[in-house]
Design a protein around this motif. Structure first.
Motif, PDB file in Angstrom:
ATOM      1  N   PHE A 117      19.243  11.133 -14.108  1.00 40.50           N
ATOM      2  CA  PHE A 117      17.731  11.684 -13.850  1.00 40.50           C
ATOM      3  C   PHE A 117      17.134  10.591 -12.980  1.00 40.50           C
ATOM      4  N   LEU A 118      16.410  11.114 -12.153  1.00 39.00           N
ATOM      5  CA  LEU A 118      15.640  10.120 -11.110  1.00 39.00           C
ATOM      6  C   LEU A 118      14.147  10.016 -11.430  1.00 39.00           C
ATOM      7  N   ILE A 119      13.161   9.092 -11.670  1.00 39.88           N
ATOM      8  CA  ILE A 119      12.040   8.881 -12.084  1.00 39.88           C
ATOM      9  C   ILE A 119      11.343   8.389 -10.627  1.00 39.88           C
ATOM     10  N   VAL A 120      10.027   9.368 -10.209  1.00 43.71           N
ATOM     11  CA  VAL A 120       9.475   8.773  -9.152  1.00 43.71           C
ATOM     12  C   VAL A 120       7.767   8.960  -9.582  1.00 43.71           C
ATOM     13  N   HIS A 121       7.079   8.189  -8.656  1.00 48.60           N
ATOM     14  CA  HIS A 121       5.710   8.085  -9.194  1.00 48.60           C
ATOM     15  C   HIS A 121       4.714   8.763  -8.007  1.00 48.60           C
ATOM     16  N   ASN A 122       5.211   9.427  -7.020  1.00 45.31           N
ATOM     17  CA  ASN A 122       4.345  10.169  -6.280  1.00 45.31           C
ATOM     18  C   ASN A 122       5.319  11.501  -5.427  1.00 45.31           C
ATOM     19  N   GLU A 123       4.575  12.136  -4.995  1.00 44.01           N
ATOM     20  CA  GLU A 123       5.102  13.512  -4.158  1.00 44.01           C
ATOM     21  C   GLU A 123       6.090  13.044  -3.157  1.00 44.01           C
ATOM     22  N   ASN A 172       6.078   2.424  -3.261  1.00 48.38           N
ATOM     23  CA  ASN A 172       4.938   2.434  -4.076  1.00 48.38           C
ATOM     24  C   ASN A 172       4.316   0.851  -3.891  1.00 48.38           C
ATOM     25  N   SER A 173       3.109   0.641  -4.234  1.00 47.79           N
ATOM     26  CA  SER A 173       2.509  -0.584  -4.162  1.00 47.79           C
ATOM     27  C   SER A 173       1.838  -0.965  -5.457  1.00 47.79           C
ATOM     28  N   GLY A 174       2.459  -2.076  -6.022  1.00 46.57           N
ATOM     29  CA  GLY A 174       1.927  -2.665  -7.109  1.00 46.57           C
ATOM     30  C   GLY A 174       0.441  -3.488  -6.878  1.00 46.57           C
ATOM     31  N   VAL A 175       0.264  -3.934  -5.539  1.00 41.19           N
ATOM     32  CA  VAL A 175      -1.279  -4.481  -5.378  1.00 41.19           C
ATOM     33  C   VAL A 175      -2.038  -3.423  -5.420  1.00 41.19           C
ATOM     34  N   LEU A 176      -1.743  -2.051  -4.772  1.00 43.00           N
ATOM     35  CA  LEU A 176      -3.019  -1.402  -4.992  1.00 43.00           C
ATOM     36  C   LEU A 176      -3.376  -0.914  -6.364  1.00 43.00           C
ATOM     37  N   SER A 177      -2.178  -1.011  -7.146  1.00 47.13           N
ATOM     38  CA  SER A 177      -2.495  -0.473  -8.707  1.00 47.13           C
ATOM     39  C   SER A 177      -3.113  -1.516  -9.431  1.00 47.13           C
ATOM     40  N   ILE A 230      -8.261  -0.935   2.357  1.00 52.38           N
ATOM     41  CA  ILE A 230      -7.968  -0.501   3.646  1.00 52.38           C
ATOM     42  C   ILE A 230      -6.813  -0.077   3.886  1.00 52.38           C
ATOM     43  N   VAL A 231      -6.204   1.011   4.415  1.00 53.26           N
ATOM     44  CA  VAL A 231      -4.830   1.264   4.313  1.00 53.26           C
ATOM     45  C   VAL A 231      -4.355   2.152   5.573  1.00 53.26           C
ATOM     46  N   SER A 232      -3.399   2.036   5.870  1.00 56.67           N
ATOM     47  CA  SER A 232      -2.539   2.836   7.035  1.00 56.67           C
ATOM     48  C   SER A 232      -2.463   4.269   6.596  1.00 56.67           C
ATOM     49  N   ASP A 233      -2.250   5.113   7.494  1.00 56.09           N
ATOM     50  CA  ASP A 233      -2.480   6.526   7.041  1.00 56.09           C
ATOM     51  C   ASP A 233      -0.848   7.105   6.699  1.00 56.09           C
ATOM     52  N   LEU A 234      -0.080   6.151   5.843  1.00 59.87           N
ATOM     53  CA  LEU A 234       1.154   6.666   5.247  1.00 59.87           C
ATOM     54  C   LEU A 234       0.708   7.607   4.263  1.00 59.87           C
ATOM     55  N   ASP A 235       1.399   8.753   3.992  1.00 55.27           N
ATOM     56  CA  ASP A 235       1.194   9.895   2.987  1.00 55.27           C
ATOM     57  C   ASP A 235       0.973   9.279   1.454  1.00 55.27           C
ATOM     58  N   PHE A 262      -0.580   6.508   0.564  1.00 54.85           N
ATOM     59  CA  PHE A 262      -1.995   5.927   0.626  1.00 54.85           C
ATOM     60  C   PHE A 262      -2.962   7.228   0.754  1.00 54.85           C
ATOM     61  N   THR A 263      -2.658   8.036   1.902  1.00 51.01           N
ATOM     62  CA  THR A 263      -3.689   9.097   1.969  1.00 51.01           C
ATOM     63  C   THR A 263      -3.771  10.254   0.559  1.00 51.01           C
ATOM     64  N   ASN A 264      -2.595  10.032  -0.055  1.00 44.73           N
ATOM     65  CA  ASN A 264      -2.622  10.959  -1.317  1.00 44.73           C
ATOM     66  C   ASN A 264      -2.982  10.125  -2.538  1.00 44.73           C
ATOM     67  N   HIS A 265      -3.408   8.920  -2.395  1.00 43.80           N
ATOM     68  CA  HIS A 265      -3.546   8.151  -3.587  1.00 43.80           C
ATOM     69  C   HIS A 265      -5.089   8.320  -4.136  1.00 43.80           C
ATOM     70  N   ASP A 266      -5.377   8.534  -5.200  1.00 39.98           N
ATOM     71  CA  ASP A 266      -6.654   8.426  -5.745  1.00 39.98           C
ATOM     72  C   ASP A 266      -7.388   7.360  -5.993  1.00 39.98           C
ATOM     73  N   LEU A 267      -6.940   6.197  -5.477  1.00 38.09           N
ATOM     74  CA  LEU A 267      -7.604   4.936  -5.343  1.00 38.09           C
ATOM     75  C   LEU A 267      -8.088   4.615  -3.877  1.00 38.09           C
ATOM     76  N   VAL A 268      -7.558   5.471  -3.166  1.00 35.00           N
ATOM     77  CA  VAL A 268      -8.123   5.113  -1.681  1.00 35.00           C
ATOM     78  C   VAL A 268      -9.048   6.025  -1.197  1.00 35.00           C
ATOM     79  N   ASP A 269     -10.359   5.379  -0.483  1.00 36.89           N
ATOM     80  CA  ASP A 269     -11.249   6.068   0.099  1.00 36.89           C
ATOM     81  C   ASP A 269     -11.026   6.549   1.396  1.00 36.89           C
ATOM     82  N   LYS A 270     -10.922   7.771   1.665  1.00 35.52           N
ATOM     83  CA  LYS A 270     -10.395   8.474   3.020  1.00 35.52           C
ATOM     84  C   LYS A 270     -11.501   7.652   4.314  1.00 35.52           C
ATOM     85  N   GLU A 271     -12.431   6.995   3.980  1.00 34.20           N
ATOM     86  CA  GLU A 271     -12.980   6.354   4.943  1.00 34.20           C
ATOM     87  C   GLU A 271     -12.304   5.256   5.665  1.00 34.20           C
ATOM     88  N   PHE A 272     -11.504   4.606   4.910  1.00 35.45           N
ATOM     89  CA  PHE A 272     -10.995   3.596   5.233  1.00 35.45           C
ATOM     90  C   PHE A 272      -9.573   3.723   5.361  1.00 35.45           C
TER      91      PHE A 272
END
Length: 368
Positions: free
Chosen positions: A135-141, A277-282, A292-297, A299-309
């Motif tokens: 099995f392989l476990i992942v944390h995002n799509e 994944n980003s432990g810092v973001l979590s 404030i994040v770069s437009d990698l998928d 980050f842009t799909n992460h619930d803690l990220v505000d799209k304005e930044f």
């Protein structure tokens, strides 16, 4: 913090035993501290090994001694499932194969924090690891898609739950306050930006440095760069080292220093070129701080990220604009954005526990 959060989610639903670093901070019976007592770079390690040229071979020896202890424990306990949660260390295939000699029924899961290798982990054969694991476990799509496209992994082999949100204040005695009770602290015309964590090439720090030279040495902007800079990463600190609005803490941070840096900041900057994944973001979710994040998928799909930044990756001019937008955000809107995130985190904790439990119970059922 990562392991503790998942352990707490599973506690009571399955029997667990954790094999962890000697300096793992939580004292519960299920955690066996077996790794890197002498070679770990930790504030509580006074061994001569840390500063010795022998550190790396001793560390490798400690790692394999840890593997041996796991094999002996597994021979005694006959677990149904082993989850290997750090696939950027060498030798895990040896561990898996020896484990199977003693327990042919055991199923092996691998948590894929970084699905594809970074420059610093290019010596690890990820493809063989993924093929061998049950099995392989992942944390995002995004990680799931990458496993399927780059490594030809079947979707049925992949299990998913979110990367845990972590309360870093649990690590520090006399916890510094976090969350809503601190919101009033942010009334300050000086905006404070932070880059924190181990510095890897893929984290794009030089784009932030370039962007800061365009901001200039303004007193109403402050930047702190905090974290260890390995020898193979060439960060151009000279460009900003004389700036009065820049703080450089290029070292391995203690837990206390990590928490203090996050407590200091208004914004954490992620100029990444590549991310698993980003432990810092979590860890920043429970602070009144915005990413404030770069437009990698990721980050842009992460619930803690505000799209304005979100800004274009590998573009220092786009990062400058994001920094200026953050600087000019008024106090009321800042507090509104932080408040929304607090509400979100409060609502998902129970759902997160259920998602982790569901994932492991499904793997266990598939093992039988």
């Amino acid at each position: 913090m990562y392991l503790d959060r998942i352990y707490e989610a599973l506690k009571g639903s399955v029997s667990q035993k954790l094999f962890v670093n000697h300096y793992y901070p939580f004292a519960y019976e299920d955690a066996k501290r077996i790794f890197f007592k002498f070679s770990e770079k930790h504030e509580d390690n006074n061994s001569f090994v840390v500063k010795s040229k022998l550190r790396k071979p001793i560390r490798l020896l400690e790692q394999y001694m840890g593997y041996l202890k796991i094999i002996l424990e597994a021979f005694k306990d006959k677990p149904e499932l082993i989850n290997y949660s750090l696939n950027n260390l060498p030798g895990c295939l040896i561990l898996f194969r020896v484990m199977r000699l003693f327990n042919r029924q055991v199923k092996i899961a691998v948590t894929c924090h970084d699905v594809s290798e970074f420059k610093s982990t290019s010596f690890i054969n990820y493809e063989k690891i993924y093929k061998y694991a049950d099995f392989l476990i992942v944390h995002n799509e995004e990680s799931k898609k990458l496993l399927m496209s780059a490594y030809n992994v079947k979707s049925q082999k992949i299990y998913q739950y979110g990367f845990p949100d972590m309360d870093i204040s649990k690590l520090v005695a006399g916890n510094m306050s976090v969350g809503k009770e601190r919101i009033s602290d942010k009334v300050d015309p000086i905006k404070k930006f932070l880059f924190i964590g181990v510095i890897r090439e893929e984290k794009g720090l030089n784009y932030l440095i370039d962007a800061w030279t365009k901001i200039g040495d303004r007193p109403d902007y402050q930047l702190q760069i905090a974290g260890r800079d390995p020898e193979q990463v060439h960060s151009d600190f000279e460009k900003i080292s004389d700036y009065r609005n820049v703080i450089l803490k290029i070292k391995r941070l203690t837990d206390q220093e990590y928490l203090e840096a996050i407590h200091w900041a208004d914004y954490v900057v992620f100029p990444y070129e590549k991310v698993g994944n980003s432990g810092v973001l979590s860890t920043v979710g429970k602070f009144n701080i915005l990413p404030i994040v770069s437009d990698l998928d990721y980050f842009t799909n992460h619930d803690l990220v505000d799209k304005e930044f979100v800004f274009t990756a590998c573009d220092s001019n786009a990062l400058v604009e994001a920094l200026r937008k953050a600087h000019d955000l008024d106090e009321e809107k800042f507090l509104e954005k932080v408040g929304k995130r607090f509400s979100y985190l409060e609502n998902i904790e129970k759902d997160y526990n259920l998602a982790v439990q569901k994932c492991y119970l499904e793997m266990l059922n598939a093992s039988r």
